[in-house]
Design a protein around this motif. Sequence first.
Motif, mmCIF file in Angstrom:
data_model
loop_
_atom_site.group_PDB
_atom_site.id
_atom_site.type_symbol
_atom_site.label_atom_id
_atom_site.label_comp_id
_atom_site.label_asym_id
_atom_site.label_seq_id
_atom_site.Cartn_x
_atom_site.Cartn_y
_atom_site.Cartn_z
ATOM 1 N N LEU A 1 26.445 31.479 39.848
ATOM 2 C CA LEU A 1 26.952 32.614 40.612
ATOM 3 C C LEU A 1 25.939 32.957 41.701
ATOM 4 O O LEU A 1 24.789 33.249 41.401
ATOM 5 C CB LEU A 1 27.150 33.790 39.660
ATOM 6 C CG LEU A 1 28.319 34.736 39.903
ATOM 7 C CD1 LEU A 1 29.641 34.006 39.943
ATOM 8 C CD2 LEU A 1 28.345 35.805 38.822
ATOM 9 N N PRO B 1 30.472 37.332 44.917
ATOM 10 C CA PRO B 1 29.870 36.002 44.803
ATOM 11 C C PRO B 1 30.466 35.055 45.843
ATOM 12 O O PRO B 1 31.577 35.291 46.325
ATOM 13 C CB PRO B 1 30.252 35.565 43.395
ATOM 14 C CG PRO B 1 31.482 36.331 43.068
ATOM 15 C CD PRO B 1 31.466 37.590 43.869
ATOM 16 N N PRO C 1 33.866 33.208 42.958
ATOM 17 C CA PRO C 1 33.981 33.946 41.689
ATOM 18 C C PRO C 1 34.303 32.996 40.526
ATOM 19 O O PRO C 1 34.665 31.848 40.756
ATOM 20 C CB PRO C 1 35.155 34.899 41.946
ATOM 21 C CG PRO C 1 35.965 34.232 42.998
ATOM 22 C CD PRO C 1 35.035 33.391 43.815
ATOM 23 N N ASN D 1 33.727 42.513 34.745
ATOM 24 C CA ASN D 1 33.206 42.829 36.078
ATOM 25 C C ASN D 1 32.282 44.037 36.052
ATOM 26 O O ASN D 1 31.381 44.160 36.868
ATOM 27 C CB ASN D 1 34.366 43.050 37.060
ATOM 28 C CG ASN D 1 34.842 41.723 37.629
ATOM 29 O OD1 ASN D 1 34.106 40.734 37.602
ATOM 30 N ND2 ASN D 1 36.065 41.689 38.125
ATOM 31 N N PHE E 1 28.981 42.583 35.375
ATOM 32 C CA PHE E 1 28.470 41.831 36.529
ATOM 33 C C PHE E 1 28.014 42.759 37.661
ATOM 34 O O PHE E 1 27.086 42.426 38.400
ATOM 35 C CB PHE E 1 29.514 40.836 37.032
ATOM 36 C CG PHE E 1 29.535 39.568 36.215
ATOM 37 C CD1 PHE E 1 28.493 38.646 36.339
ATOM 38 C CD2 PHE E 1 30.560 39.298 35.326
ATOM 39 C CE1 PHE E 1 28.482 37.471 35.593
ATOM 40 C CE2 PHE E 1 30.559 38.129 34.568
ATOM 41 C CZ PHE E 1 29.518 37.221 34.699
ATOM 42 N N PHE F 1 26.746 41.809 41.184
ATOM 43 C CA PHE F 1 27.930 41.103 41.680
ATOM 44 C C PHE F 1 29.194 41.954 41.598
ATOM 45 O O PHE F 1 29.486 42.549 40.567
ATOM 46 C CB PHE F 1 28.165 39.812 40.886
ATOM 47 C CG PHE F 1 27.115 38.777 41.120
ATOM 48 C CD1 PHE F 1 27.201 37.916 42.202
ATOM 49 C CD2 PHE F 1 26.024 38.674 40.252
ATOM 50 C CE1 PHE F 1 26.215 36.965 42.429
ATOM 51 C CE2 PHE F 1 25.037 37.726 40.471
ATOM 52 C CZ PHE F 1 25.131 36.873 41.565
ATOM 53 N N ALA G 1 33.057 39.493 40.279
ATOM 54 C CA ALA G 1 32.560 38.193 39.835
ATOM 55 C C ALA G 1 33.654 37.402 39.125
ATOM 56 O O ALA G 1 33.694 36.186 39.182
ATOM 57 C CB ALA G 1 31.368 38.384 38.903
ATOM 58 N N TYR H 1 22.424 36.716 34.767
ATOM 59 C CA TYR H 1 22.987 36.514 36.113
ATOM 60 C C TYR H 1 22.291 37.220 37.270
ATOM 61 O O TYR H 1 22.525 36.881 38.421
ATOM 62 C CB TYR H 1 24.482 36.874 36.091
ATOM 63 C CG TYR H 1 25.286 35.872 35.296
ATOM 64 C CD1 TYR H 1 25.804 34.738 35.910
ATOM 65 C CD2 TYR H 1 25.501 36.030 33.928
ATOM 66 C CE1 TYR H 1 26.520 33.789 35.190
ATOM 67 C CE2 TYR H 1 26.218 35.093 33.195
ATOM 68 C CZ TYR H 1 26.719 33.976 33.827
ATOM 69 O OH TYR H 1 27.417 33.040 33.104
#
Length: 863
Positions: free
Chosen positions: A303, A315, A318, A343, A346, A351, A354, A559
């Motif tokens: 990512l 991203p 995704p 999400n 993320f 992000f 994501a 991440y």
Amino acid sequence: MKIQKTTIKIASLMFAAIFFLASYNTEAQNKKKKKKKDETETPVKPEEKTKEKTIEELVKSSKEIDGLFKIYQDTITGTLQMVVSENQIGKEYIHFTQVADGVLDAGRFRGAYGDSKVFKIEKYFNKIEFITQNSSFYFDPESPLSKSKSANVSEGNMASLKIEAQDKEKGLYLIKVDDLFLKETFSQIKNPSYPGQSPTDFKLGNLDKDKTKINSIKNYEENTDLSVEYVYSTPSVLNGGSDAVSDGRNVSIKVFHSLIAMPDNDYEIRLDDPRVGYFLTQVDDQTSTSSTPYRDLVHRWNLKKKNPELALSEPVEPITWWIENSTPLEWRETIKDAVLQWNVAFEKAGFENAMAVKIQPDNADWDAGDIRYNVLRWTSSPQPPFGGYGPSFVNPKTGQILGADIMLEYVHFTNRVLYDKVYELATLEEPFEASDFKKNDVAYCSLGHQIHQDVMFASAVASASGASDLEMERVKRESMIALIMHEVGHTLGLNHNMKASQLYSPEQLADAEFIKGKCLTASVMDYATLNITRDRSKQGQYDDVAVGPYDIWAIQFGYTPFKTGKEKDDLLNKSTNPELIFGNDADDMRSPGKAIDPRIMTGDQSNDQITYSIDRIELSNDLMKNAKDKFTKSGESYQELRRVYYLLSGQKAGAANVISRFIGGVYVDRAMAGQEGETQPYTPVSLEDQKRAMSALSKYVFAPDAFDAPNNLYNYLAMQRRGYNFRTPEDPKIHEQVLTYQINVLRHILHYNTLQRITDSELYGNKYTLSSFMTDLNNAIFKTDIYSNVNSFRQNLQLEYTNMLIDMLTGKQSDRYTNNAKSMALYNLKNIRSMAASSGNISSKAHKQHLRTLIDNAIKEIK
Ligand SMILES: [Zn+2]
């Protein structure tokens, strides 16, 4: 001759067979004729004889399928040839395999992922070799030791295939590849037989070369995919398998093989940390002097931020999920919502959006088995191996996740009792092990099975209390969201967190307002039991509808594009926060004698598991009292009542196992030395809690009335007849079932590991000594009735327990018990001997005589 993959009627099969024989004979005759002709011809000149055929000549009757590896399939015979180019030699590729379709009998099921491995293509004189690479070790390239990195490491030469033709100008080599794909060259498909296997078990025949065939070839720039149908044949079978096996003599397992170009990207490896639970590829640093020379690669997606300078960015690409077109329409929105819950996590890792979710069109030209698509798949199998399963596959060199799928089973929404035995044995162990297909496959997940039982239980509770249809629908919806979030979590790289259920207290879980919209544990990656309140007026959410605090933190670790090492360390140092508590399958206590921390358990809930489990047992007891009235429907058979009886008993047994883990338990803290909030790695469970667990077991598992049900209920535990095909003898085996639950608890608390730990931990804080625990247990099993009448449940229990004590002294595994444990066993046996004087009714006298005889004989055997 290629038989098409269609239903072949007997007539056409016969025709095909005759045609096959006829053509075979003609071919044989032609060969003979040809040979004769050759012999009579004048010898050819040497240069003519050695004239090699060109690639063009050898592929002229073949269809060209271009992609990563150019494949030619003969349009008449179906045989395969493949072109390897000079620039592919010496290069590494990834091989990945998954089951397109299988049968559970053979341990193979649709969507099961196999290993992914790295292989290299090499040229050796006139051969092309396919060689498995080892990616388990790391050598610092700066260290001279790296020169010897191949020492004592075996590579695997999977195939060495003759070059049939070459194009020197273009640098191309043509090889025949039937042996590569139609045999088990790349991976083992058939399970090996293992020692102790019963001769009456279902077994696959041998791989049948003639019947095994290629079903499809799909070639893309980055991957070459073949779908192969392996056929295993044997002339006769003793066991023809389940209904899912049409013909036990001829069984097909369909497998996808993917040859994948090694990703050439800017993916950054991330090394694992013991405080967070990611799937990983284990790598040892052979040039390190550390006592933990680990360079374990976390599994995660590549990512990347579209706008790296922004704190929150979309991203570049995704993680896109496709809902398979076989998914029931009414569930699609719920599934989508559940996936997108991630999400939230993320966003905390920087992000936005994501995860993306799309629906596979009904006319899609791609199959759900296509590795380029991550698909949420839906099946309704004859013997569902799971309720959900979320595998992913990675580049073994980096840990980058390259693809994932989620398999969901329709059984989740049904009251189909597929594993009658599950309720009767209630071992909490998986009814099916998928792990033999993928070595160390921790991604295999039996959460769905547990949820299924819990959903049935919650439905029973709700229905008995007269809940509305809306309420019943809510149980399903919430458990569905929880299951999807859990399986998606696996595909993001997360493994289980069986400790997460420590987050809330029983009071908080019974506060509908407080838990609304929350994850009921620290993580959706737990196997917590559904939240069901005994006081029905307090019922709130049944299951997780959002990801938990641990999930967010774990995604941050995996991440976040960390700018510095300190940034990452600061995040990891939060692990001592109670919300971020973690312990996975390796540490969980679901099997008797395994692991040590009772908080890391499946089927439990809340930070007071003993209280919560007692509540679950009492709730089941409440329901048992009126089960006959509540679960009998006029005009229907009593199958439903029987199902509910086993369901309630199973819940009690599961709760009892949770309680039992506190005896001899030791809490584990995996914080690093000096980390803020660190306690100490090992802290024995308090005397108070161990005693509390012991008295709960005494009351709810061992007491003479622990498994009482209204007597007239037993008269109605009847199965519905179905042809000749139902279990016989059909009468409910009540004593055996109750004893099994009791033995499951005893197997843990009398396990040699548990008893050894009790003695050892007396040195570092355990106040519930071996002698007091074993005395309490002896009392719990004998004290209330040994001087009077002993009922049939208790006779069973007392005899079994006595045999277990005897086994500790003279049984096959007696060597594993410590001397301290053996002494206590003998002490207790002698106590039982003196308590079991002849008294009570005839049945009780007989029982006690039996006990005395067993003990007398055993004592004679002790050396
Ligand atoms: Zn799982």
